[in-house]
Design a protein around this motif. Structure first.
Motif, PDB file in Angstrom:
ATOM      1  N   GLN A  53       0.843  -1.199   0.000  1.00 44.55           N
ATOM      2  CA  GLN A  53       0.000   0.000   0.000  1.00 44.55           C
ATOM      3  C   GLN A  53       0.873   1.242   0.000  1.00 44.55           C
ATOM      4  O   GLN A  53       1.928   1.289   0.650  1.00 44.55           O
ATOM      5  CB  GLN A  53      -0.931   0.028   1.226  1.00 44.55           C
ATOM      6  N   SER A  99      -7.088  -6.404   3.220  1.00 43.45           N
ATOM      7  CA  SER A  99      -7.280  -4.962   3.046  1.00 43.45           C
ATOM      8  C   SER A  99      -7.727  -4.331   4.363  1.00 43.45           C
ATOM      9  O   SER A  99      -8.440  -4.961   5.156  1.00 43.45           O
ATOM     10  CB  SER A  99      -8.324  -4.687   1.956  1.00 43.45           C
ATOM     11  N   SER A 158      -9.136  -0.298   5.654  1.00 42.45           N
ATOM     12  CA  SER A 158      -9.557   1.011   5.152  1.00 42.45           C
ATOM     13  C   SER A 158     -10.190   1.820   6.289  1.00 42.45           C
ATOM     14  O   SER A 158     -11.043   1.302   7.024  1.00 42.45           O
ATOM     15  CB  SER A 158     -10.565   0.835   4.011  1.00 42.45           C
ATOM     16  N   ALA A 167     -14.318  -1.624   0.850  1.00 43.45           N
ATOM     17  CA  ALA A 167     -14.213  -0.174   0.628  1.00 43.45           C
ATOM     18  C   ALA A 167     -15.426   0.522   1.236  1.00 43.45           C
ATOM     19  O   ALA A 167     -16.553   0.015   1.164  1.00 43.45           O
ATOM     20  CB  ALA A 167     -14.118   0.126  -0.871  1.00 43.45           C
ATOM     21  N   GLN A 197     -13.943  -0.402  -5.790  1.00 43.42           N
ATOM     22  CA  GLN A 197     -13.817   1.007  -5.405  1.00 43.42           C
ATOM     23  C   GLN A 197     -15.099   1.736  -5.768  1.00 43.42           C
ATOM     24  O   GLN A 197     -15.716   1.473  -6.808  1.00 43.42           O
ATOM     25  CB  GLN A 197     -12.637   1.668  -6.127  1.00 43.42           C
TER      26      GLN A 197
END
Length: 655
Positions: free
Chosen positions: A446, A498, A500, A542, A590
């Protein structure tokens, strides 16, 4: 004795009355003998025919008359079946090995070597004498044999005359007639031995094929010319030869220098001409490229007019009857021929141009690493990317700068980070890390742009699986080793894919893992606020930009899940299959920062855009006489209200 014999002979010829016997002719006697022989032969023929009955075997085929009359022809050839057919010999004419077309088919079954001798030679004379003596002996022997036979016949004739005289003395006229008949019969000739006939009807035939004539070819090359040379060398001659060689080398170097100078001058002249022509060409290309882009977008808008209409105006009216459930409407599909074998490893929307997004391509199969690609697509032209950038290593992550949207920070599989400037026409990065600047030793997972530092230098962070978090600036690089952690969360049992942060609430973040779970955290609490099991490994998650309680996740079974905590805290509002192939997996998702659109990337290099139905982007309803409050404060309060329901009383009191 002779008299008695004569009496018997007379009795046999006299009749029963004792009178004179009537003489029978010789033909009647011969006929009677033939009849007796014929009767005996007839009886034998019947027996022979009866004994020769045909016996058929039980498995004999019974053929019709047409089948019996059918003829089968066989062609007999004089070819030898044992003769080789693949003899190869070298052809001096064509300089190659070639098969021979003619083969000797004659097979010799018997051979005898003989010789011939001249008549005038000694051996010839001897053989001729032997042959002549053998011919002379042969007639003498035959004459002696014939004389002996005549003597025997004479004796037999004298004996017969004496017996005839006695019979005449005794007296009988009939006897004289019989003797005259016997004397009249000629002696029986000797029967020659007849050759037996061939019982099998066998015919002997023979043939002889002609032999192909043998030919011989030969050639003789001319001998190479040879010359004899001899000389004597002393020290002075060797020295003079070296000096001459050095002088030649110096002369050649001087000539090369002059040639290089002349070539440089000519190149400078050509460059001056080429620069003027290239400048004019570049100006023309820039003028044409803008018009060509506009035309290309217009053509694509016409071809995909139905999708453009859905993107702008379509709202799924059936959401009113679905009990808060929503759907995803497929729009454009973005694909490029050179990225078919690469997986989508990163997606990022441009902060300035809302229809522009970047896609990074690489591979998650660490045994099959190769080149990577970086493409920029726009929703105005789904048929071809706006920019195509290639790299030596696979792209693993990327991020646009908020204030400078033409700058992209990219992390690679080989541990390098780079910054690309989209304004420049080159495909090479403007800045790139190296081993001297302290690049990562493992893949970069990332990158994230930060605000400018005190000296107004651009900087960003990179995170790698080598355990380091590095802060990079465009002037120099300062490394921060993660020897001390601020906090550690025991979040998942398998790899975390992931993480976020919530765009509205600074304390809330979300994580997903290959252990099939998605968890929402408050970084002040060690336990997760919400846990969702999606029945498959979760590839990416996301937050939505328009609501603090809406997020989406994608799983490896090809499904997309959209949640809204303010409507349903337990289940997803939409679970829809996006990728149908079993071998294909979804890797990233996304949200568009403005439009109700999500883009999803898979392992086959495809990017699919989908539109959210009204139930998935529901906003608070307006009340009569009251204005609907909007803004980040409202979103933070909405999420806090949900978290307070889950937080423990101690944590609430501490807060």
């Amino acid at each position: 004795m002779p008299a008695k014999a004569g009496d018997r002979h007379r009795q046999g010829q006299s009749g029963p009355s004792g009178g004179k016997a009537v003489p029978r002719p010789a033909k009647a006697v011969s006929k009677k003998r033939d009849e007796d022989v014929s009767t005996e032969a007839g009886e034998g023929v019947d027996e022979w025919a009866a004994a020769k009955t045909l016996v058929k075997p039980p498995d004999q085929l019974e053929l019709t008359e047409t089948e019996l009359k059918e003829e089968f022809t066989r062609i007999l050839t004089a070819n030898n079946p044992h003769a080789p057919q693949n003899i190869v010999r070298y052809s001096f004419k064509e300089r190659a090995y070639k098969p021979i077309s003619y083969v000797d088919q004659m097979a010799i079954h018997f051979s005898l070597n003989g010789n011939m001798i001249l008549k005038d030679s000694d051996e010839g004379r001897r053989q001729s004498i032997r042959l002549s003596t053998a011919a002379e002996k042969a007639p003498v022997e035959t004459s002696a044999v014939t004389s002996e036979e005549t003597e025997i016949k004479d004796e037999e004739s004298t004996g017969d005359t004496q017996a005839a005289g006695d019979e005449e003395a005794e007296g009988s006229g009939t006897a004289e007639v019989a003797e005259a008949a016997e004397a009249a019969e000629p002696p029986r000739p000797r029967v020659k031995e007849q050759k037996l006939a061939n019982q099998f009807n066998f015919i002997e035939r023979a043939s002889r094929t002609l032999n192909n004539p043998m030919r011989e070819r030969a050639c003789q090359s001319e001998p190479t010319p040879c010359k004899n040379f001899s000389a004597t060398a002393n020290q002075w001659e060797i020295y003079d030869a070296y000096v001459e060689e050095l002088q030649k080398m110096e002369r050649s170097k001087e000539k090369e220098k002059t040639k290089v100078q002349i070539a440089k001058r000519e190149e400078e002249k050509k460059k001056g001409r080429n620069l003027t022509s290239l400048e004019s060409q570049s100006d023309d290309i820039t003028k044409i490229s803008k018009a060509a882009k506009i035309m290309e977008r217009m053509v694509n808008q016409n071809t995909f007019d139905d999708i453009a209409q859905d993107f702008k105006y379509f709202e799924d009216a059936s959401d009113e009857y679905r009990d808060q459930q929503g759907t995803l409407l497929p729009l454009w599909k973005f694909q490029y021929d050179k990225t078919k074998r690469l997986a989508v490893t990163a997606i990022s929307w441009n902060p300035k141009y809302k229809d522009l997004f970047a896609v990074g391509y690489g591979s998650y199969d660490f045994m099959k690493q190769g080149q990577g690609m970086l493409l920029l697509y726009t929703m105005k032209n789904p048929s071809f990317p706006e920019y195509v950038l290639s790299s030596e290593s696979g792209v693993m992550c990327l991020d646009f700068h908020n204030d400078h949207p033409y700058l992209m920070a990219v992390g690679f599989y080989d541990g390098n980070v780079a910054i690309y400037n989209v304004k420049k026409a080159t495909s090479q990065p403007s800045y790139r890390s190296s081993a001297k600047s302290g690049k990562h030793t493992e893949p970069v997972w990332q990158v994230k742009w930060q605000k400018d530092d005190m000296d107004n230098n651009l900087n960003f962070f990179s995170i790698s699986s080598d355990g380091r978090i590095v802060s990079w600036t465009l002037v120099k690089c300062s490394k921060y080793y993660s020897s001390q952690f601020l906090d550690v969360f025991e979040a998942h049992h398998m790899a975390v894919d992931s993480v976020s942060w919530n765009p509205y609430h600074l304390k809330v973040f979300i994580s997903c893992s290959s252990d099939w779970t998605v968890k929402i955290w408050d970084h002040t609490i060690k336990t997760p606020m919400f846990i969702y099991d999606l029945n498959s490994a979760v590839g990416d998650v996301a937050w939505s930009p328009y609501s603090s309680t809406v997020f989406a996740a994608v799983t490896t079974d090809g499904k997309a899940h959209v949640f809204d905590l303010s409507i349903n805290k337990y289940e997803a509002l939409c679970t829809q299959l996006v990728v149908a192939k079993k071998k294909n997996k979804i890797t990233h998702i996304q949200f568009n920062p403005v439009y109700p659109v999500v883009i999803i990337g898979d392992e086959q290099g495809h990017v699919t855009s989908l539109k959210l139905s009204p139930n998935l982007r529901r906003m608070p309803k307006e009340k009569k006489g009251q204005e609907v409050k909007k803004g980040p404060e409202v979103e933070i309060a909405k999420l806090d209200k949900l978290l307070n329901l889950v937080r423990e009383p101690e944590s609430k009191a501490g807060k």
